[in-house]
Design an enzyme around this catalytic site. Structure first.
Site, PDB file in Angstrom:
ATOM      1  N   ARG A  94       0.803  -1.219   0.000  1.00 28.36           N
ATOM      2  CA  ARG A  94       0.000   0.000   0.000  1.00 28.36           C
ATOM      3  C   ARG A  94       0.839   1.274   0.000  1.00 28.36           C
ATOM      4  NH1 ARG A  94      -5.130  -0.629   0.313  1.00 28.36           N
ATOM      5  NH2 ARG A  94      -5.394   1.594   0.743  1.00 28.36           N
ATOM      6  N   CYS A 118      -1.498  -5.519   2.997  1.00 31.19           N
ATOM      7  CA  CYS A 118      -2.274  -6.373   3.893  1.00 31.19           C
ATOM      8  C   CYS A 118      -3.768  -6.187   3.650  1.00 31.19           C
ATOM      9  CB  CYS A 118      -1.964  -6.045   5.350  1.00 31.19           C
ATOM     10  SG  CYS A 118      -0.336  -6.580   5.896  1.00 31.19           S
ATOM     11  N   ARG A 123      -9.432   0.673   3.936  1.00 29.38           N
ATOM     12  CA  ARG A 123      -8.209   1.464   3.815  1.00 29.38           C
ATOM     13  C   ARG A 123      -8.171   2.244   2.500  1.00 29.38           C
ATOM     14  NH1 ARG A 123      -3.307  -2.389   5.977  1.00 29.38           N
ATOM     15  NH2 ARG A 123      -2.252  -0.391   6.080  1.00 29.38           N
ATOM     16  N   PRO A 124      -9.154   3.112   2.230  1.00 23.02           N
ATOM     17  CA  PRO A 124      -9.215   3.801   0.941  1.00 23.02           C
ATOM     18  C   PRO A 124      -8.130   4.858   0.798  1.00 23.02           C
ATOM     19  CG  PRO A 124     -10.869   4.683   2.420  1.00 23.02           C
ATOM     20  CD  PRO A 124     -10.222   3.532   3.147  1.00 23.02           C
TER      21      PRO A 124
END
Length: 422
Positions: A94, A118, A123-124
């Site tokens: 990410r 992960c 988690r935008p």
């Protein structure tokens, strides 16, 4: 696929050196894209995520050399040959999104795949994008990629108010703002030590930044940034993880390079559970005071609160605590995936949404378990150290993303742990 075998065998005693922070290094490395002069990072961790970021930067035309066994990274972005961060690399991690702000600020355009990493909730990345839009960027999401373009004359200083605290969005906006025209004010900014470390590095490169470590950061844009040499801050998550090893097993371990201010809220919970933490000349000394650990309630919060990245490891400790503990996860969705694996080892855990209730048992039992993410993997190793019999943790490629030489560091303190090649 590798696995790790752990045998529970009593107390741990010795010293464990703490590496540079993975999350800090992953933000510092893209900072090279802001300058055509060299950036040297010392105290770098030797992890698969660092290698992934190296591959990403090299794919853009940056030069990255790993020196002194990987503890020094020499980076240079004299002339980028590409401004497209491809899915094949970005999907692995990410933090890859952190190349967006620097490329956009320096060269005015970038194409970056939506990231991976992960599998923890949504988690935008919308907070990153809204911050860059506030600085004048034109953004278009199509075919799984972010197509970004700065206005004529470059990004412009702006007031950015984050609706939620986000470390990554703060880092992206901070880097972009260093080369924006005028003043940028980041409000409700993340306060983590990794943000402070990034700001210090950028300041060494010539950026004008004030307020890092508070919720309001002010950046006065400059025309260009230069080179610098910067030491990566100590990894507070690795520090907290290894502090839990003697807490779970008993014994006494000194964490070399550890500092109380990096883990203040975490230390408060350890103290309440009956764990002693003392400062030494070289770091921190941790020992369990007497008898069984006491139950404590934990709620994850942005820094300086209890870190979400230590929640899984703390749960491993509380599985054998005296009494019932409640862990409330306030940062990420779906972050109790380690609970079913701990239950396989005899733990008593009930999960309802973002809350887990842990009723301590006298002893865990070794069992085959599966790592579901980075922090879950090490929590299962910690649990295995205190369990009766053998524990085999599979899918430890997650572990290698965030912990270097974990078997070596623990075995040096008396743990029976070894890797089984897959």
């Amino acid at each position: 696929m590798d696995s790790i075998l752990v045998k529970g065998n009593g107390e741990l005693r010795g010293q464990i050196p703490i590496a540079g922070a993975k999350n800090a290094c992953l933000a510092l490395m893209p900072a090279t894209l802001l300058s055509d002069e060299p950036l040297t990072l010392t105290n770098a961790p030797r992890l698969s995520d660092i290698r992934t970021m190296t591959q990403l930067l090299q794919s853009l035309g940056a030069e990255v050399a790993s020196l002194q066994g990987g503890q020094v990274l020499a980076l240079s972005s004299h002339a980028l040959t590409d401004h497209r961060a491809d899915y094949d690399i970005v999907r692995k991690m990410r933090a890859s999104i952190l190349v967006l702000g620097p490329m956009l600020a320096r060269d005015g355009h970038a194409v970056v795949s939506l990231p991976g990493g992960c599998a923890i909730g949504a988690r935008p990345v919308d907070l990153h994008l809204k911050a860059l839009e506030a600085m004048g960027a034109e953004l278009d999401l199509r075919d799984g990629y972010i197509h970004a373009k700065a206005p004529a004359g470059g990004l412009k200083g702006a007031r950015v108010v984050f609706p939620l605290v986000s470390v990554g969005a703060t880092e992206n906006a901070l880097m972009a703002a260093t080369l924006a025209k005028g003043t940028t004010v980041l409000e409700n900014a993340a306060r983590e030590p990794e943000i402070v470390d990034l700001a210090r590095c950028l300041r060494r490169m010539g950026a004008q930044i004030e307020g890092e470590g508070s919720s309001t950061i002010t950046i006065e844009g400059v025309d260009r940034l230069g080179g610098a040499t910067h030491p990566v801050v100590t990894d507070r998550i690795e520090l907290g993880t290894y502090m839990l090893a003697p807490a779970i097993c008993g014994g006494e371990v000194e964490l070399l390079g550890g500092r109380i201010e990096l883990v203040g809220a975490f230390c408060e919970k350890l103290d309440a559970a009956g764990i002693s933490v003392e400062e030494t000349e070289r770091g921190l000394r941790v020992a369990r005071r007497n008898g069984r650990v006491k139950a404590v309630d934990v709620m994850t919060e942005p820094f300086p609160g209890f870190p979400t990245d230590l929640q899984a490891q703390m749960m491993a400790l509380l599985c054998t605590a005296e009494g019932t503990s409640v862990l409330e996860e306030r940062i990420f969705e779906n972050r109790f995936m380690h609970a079913p694996e701990l239950i396989r080892m005899g733990a008593r855990i009930e999960v309802h949404g973002g809350t887990a209730t842990v009723t301590g048992v006298e002893k865990l039992r070794g069992a085959p378990v599966m790592a579901t993410d980075l922090r879950a993997s090490v929590s299962l190793i910690l649990a295995g150290l205190a369990a009766e019999g053998e524990t085999i943790v599979s899918r430890v490629y997650h572990l290698d993303r965030g912990y270097e030489r974990v078997e070596e560091k623990l075995s040096a303190c008396g743990a029976q742990i070894r890797r089984i090649p897959g």
